[in-house]
Design a protein around this motif. Sequence first.
Motif, mmCIF file in Angstrom:
data_model
loop_
_atom_site.group_PDB
_atom_site.id
_atom_site.type_symbol
_atom_site.label_atom_id
_atom_site.label_comp_id
_atom_site.label_asym_id
_atom_site.label_seq_id
_atom_site.Cartn_x
_atom_site.Cartn_y
_atom_site.Cartn_z
ATOM 1 N N ILE A 146 0.692 -1.100 0.046
ATOM 2 C CA ILE A 146 0.015 0.008 0.190
ATOM 3 C C ILE A 146 0.956 1.375 -0.060
ATOM 4 N N PRO A 179 -7.256 4.193 -3.071
ATOM 5 C CA PRO A 179 -7.674 2.841 -2.869
ATOM 6 C C PRO A 179 -9.131 2.842 -3.598
ATOM 7 N N GLN A 194 -6.242 -1.837 -5.424
ATOM 8 C CA GLN A 194 -7.118 -2.706 -4.655
ATOM 9 C C GLN A 194 -6.357 -3.933 -4.320
ATOM 10 N N CYS A 222 -12.313 4.341 1.662
ATOM 11 C CA CYS A 222 -11.440 3.327 1.876
ATOM 12 C C CYS A 222 -10.289 3.733 2.826
ATOM 13 N N ARG A 260 -9.788 2.225 6.226
ATOM 14 C CA ARG A 260 -8.177 1.393 6.607
ATOM 15 C C ARG A 260 -7.887 2.213 8.060
#
Lengths: 433, 433
Positions: A28, A38, A108, B17, B21
């Motif tokens: 990430i 994301p 993703q 997202c 997260r």
Amino acid sequence: MIISPPTGTKDFGIQDCRIRRKIFDKLITVAEAFAFQPLETPAIERIETMQGKYGEEGEKLFFKILKRGEQANSGECDLALRYDLTVPAMRYYTSNRGKLPKIFKRFQYGPVWRAERPGKDRYRQFYQFDFDIYGSTLLSADIECLNVTISCLKAIGLNNFFIRLNSRKLLYALMNEFNVPENLFQTIITLIDKVDKIGVGELSENLMPYKDIGKIKELSNNFLKQNYNDLFINLLRLKKENVESIDELVELIKVSNTFLREDQIKIDMTLARGIDYYSGCIFEVEIPGIKGSIAAGGRYNHLSKLFIDEEVPVCGASLGIERIIPLIDGDSLEIINHVDVYISCTNNDFASIVKLANDLRSIGFRVESQRGSSGKFRKELSYANQINSIYFIFQGDNERQSNQFFLKDMKDNKIEGKFSYDEVIEMLKNLRK
Amino acid sequence: MIISPPTGTKDFGIQDCRIRRKIFDKLITVAEAFAFQPLETPAIERIETMQGKYGEEGEKLFFKILKRGEQANSGECDLALRYDLTVPAMRYYTSNRGKLPKIFKRFQYGPVWRAERPGKDRYRQFYQFDFDIYGSTLLSADIECLNVTISCLKAIGLNNFFIRLNSRKLLYALMNEFNVPENLFQTIITLIDKVDKIGVGELSENLMPYKDIGKIKELSNNFLKQNYNDLFINLLRLKKENVESIDELVELIKVSNTFLREDQIKIDMTLARGIDYYSGCIFEVEIPGIKGSIAAGGRYNHLSKLFIDEEVPVCGASLGIERIIPLIDGDSLEIINHVDVYISCTNNDFASIVKLANDLRSIGFRVESQRGSSGKFRKELSYANQINSIYFIFQGDNERQSNQFFLKDMKDNKIEGKFSYDEVIEMLKNLRK
């Protein structure tokens, strides 16, 4: 009752989860360093979203979900588990592009499902880490997809990979050159894609039914048995419209040499990528001595036309997490497997223990205070050892009266002393430094 | 073609997202501060793993997966999407307990699926964050589950919650007291569980069919219409074997007052928790003015007997992420939405740009160098603005010759100067400090 997970799936225990989380964190971070953003789509998709996207082979591999309620008896299915992250992302893009920037870069990750026959390292649920650049026709996007892939692999400590590079445009041009009819292109792509597994011999055999079509036999002889570099030079002699594809590959290799050794990337005309939707540069990442690819990608400008009446230029790549994890040196990931403090609770004043534990947690300590045994002090000590606790805190009856605590260093097996509530917290703060 | 996600599911875009997260990161940190360890089970389970665990209502809500290959035509299903994380975790525990510590504390998060009629805030795919303590019969475990739940909510900035607390043991004892036959316990539990939605009136009506059984009507009158505190005191007068359950609740409240205000927790005899498997203390967390619970848990010592021939003491809790997220103040999460540097690539020397971008990424910068426009300088500037880039780097033809770069501060709209390759990197390092 069978208490194993379903065939072809796996439970990930403590260590597995820790390694995987660390790896995703690193991936990430790389994606975000490249300004990818994301996206998460559901695990289930309408069955029609997936149909017609993956070719015959893919179609057979969907897990299909039965209709609910009274319609369940029909045996019909209206949903399916996603087969990859590429098609759902395109569905998302096509339905949201009005709100998205002109260049939309998304990453993703998550599980995908394939009803394949399971085997060693072949799972029916497996994770992919995926990224795509939507809206750019430029080669810089193709290059970036390779760049991100390489950066991801390097970030998790993999360096001994090599890249096979090709172009679907070039494969199609090549087939044109040999007068292969267009309706056989995908069949041949699928066969070329399998050449690693079936070998050139068997491939030729498989091609036999088509031998009287055009120059297919000549294709199989000239194309597949040649030294690739020679072939590549020969290709330059082909028609003018192919020059662009060749220039692209040459430029891609040139720029990639800023982040790759020259011997880590080469054009490989037997690389075809199985799935229908690729349309431009394609690549796969392999590790010497290991079968199959650990990452792959390419340009697939036509996929959008299966959703909307418009072409969306897009390229991307995907990392196969299940294949990558066994190759990684877990030690280099610096995974935390210890507890900072175990607080004994044999003295039964649970309220004060909970308070101390929570106060330590609030300043970042990992604290355990559940008894691993019948509550005997000696068993607690051994339990604290078992869970790799660095410190051990306990009270006797006297200490409970005066609200004081003993602090023991588990590594040195040494009692640091007797402290008040505030002192023991201060002491631990200092020891951590 | 429909390009929305399946009914009852959602795509999570960039901001969704990022928030999710961040929240999961915070929840994981809390779980680890309590020495819980990660576990991940597959999204799919054998259908028989789930059957018989959730009561009649649950059973109807599974998404079932069709058998593959030739068996698909039968319309039969052998797999299903998991309904929660509790039953899969117990399956994991029962098949691995030989290798696990005596006290096994695990956390797990991920989507679960229910084929309910979708509605506002009622999804068919939704995330749970779950943790359990296996192997402890002690109340300290029950207390810790509540403690972790509260700590999780506080960690993500929620503070205005309250806890409803009850005990299944006590509910069963109460029904015994009123001579309700055991085979109706679950039916009544299910009805009590619904009292919030259906109201006491409708509940009494629902109970009518049983009115001639034992003292069920008396139960409904006395039990459900009373002031709960009075009821609780009355309960103390019940049989001796109930005293333990009552003591447990009192102790749980006492200790929880170290991490909760007194008015945030109360015993509520109408709390029943729908699912069959609870056996001891149960609790739900609510927010004033908001329907339904955002987290819930309890002890469920009998669930293991549906897998193995042995009772495993276990308690745990679960946070409903989909319900929690809309309550959170996104600003307090400090989410990064900017890019550090945009590098213009109008000069076409893409190799040197890629090298500079990668060098900056390797020291932690987020760098974009894809053109958002046709490659016109002015459009690049506006694109860099659009993606919230802090700095902008560019070269003219002269600078390209001498390998120098202009650095522009996008906020101040000011060019910092012209720098060599090494200087521009050093400059950015210093500006970041």
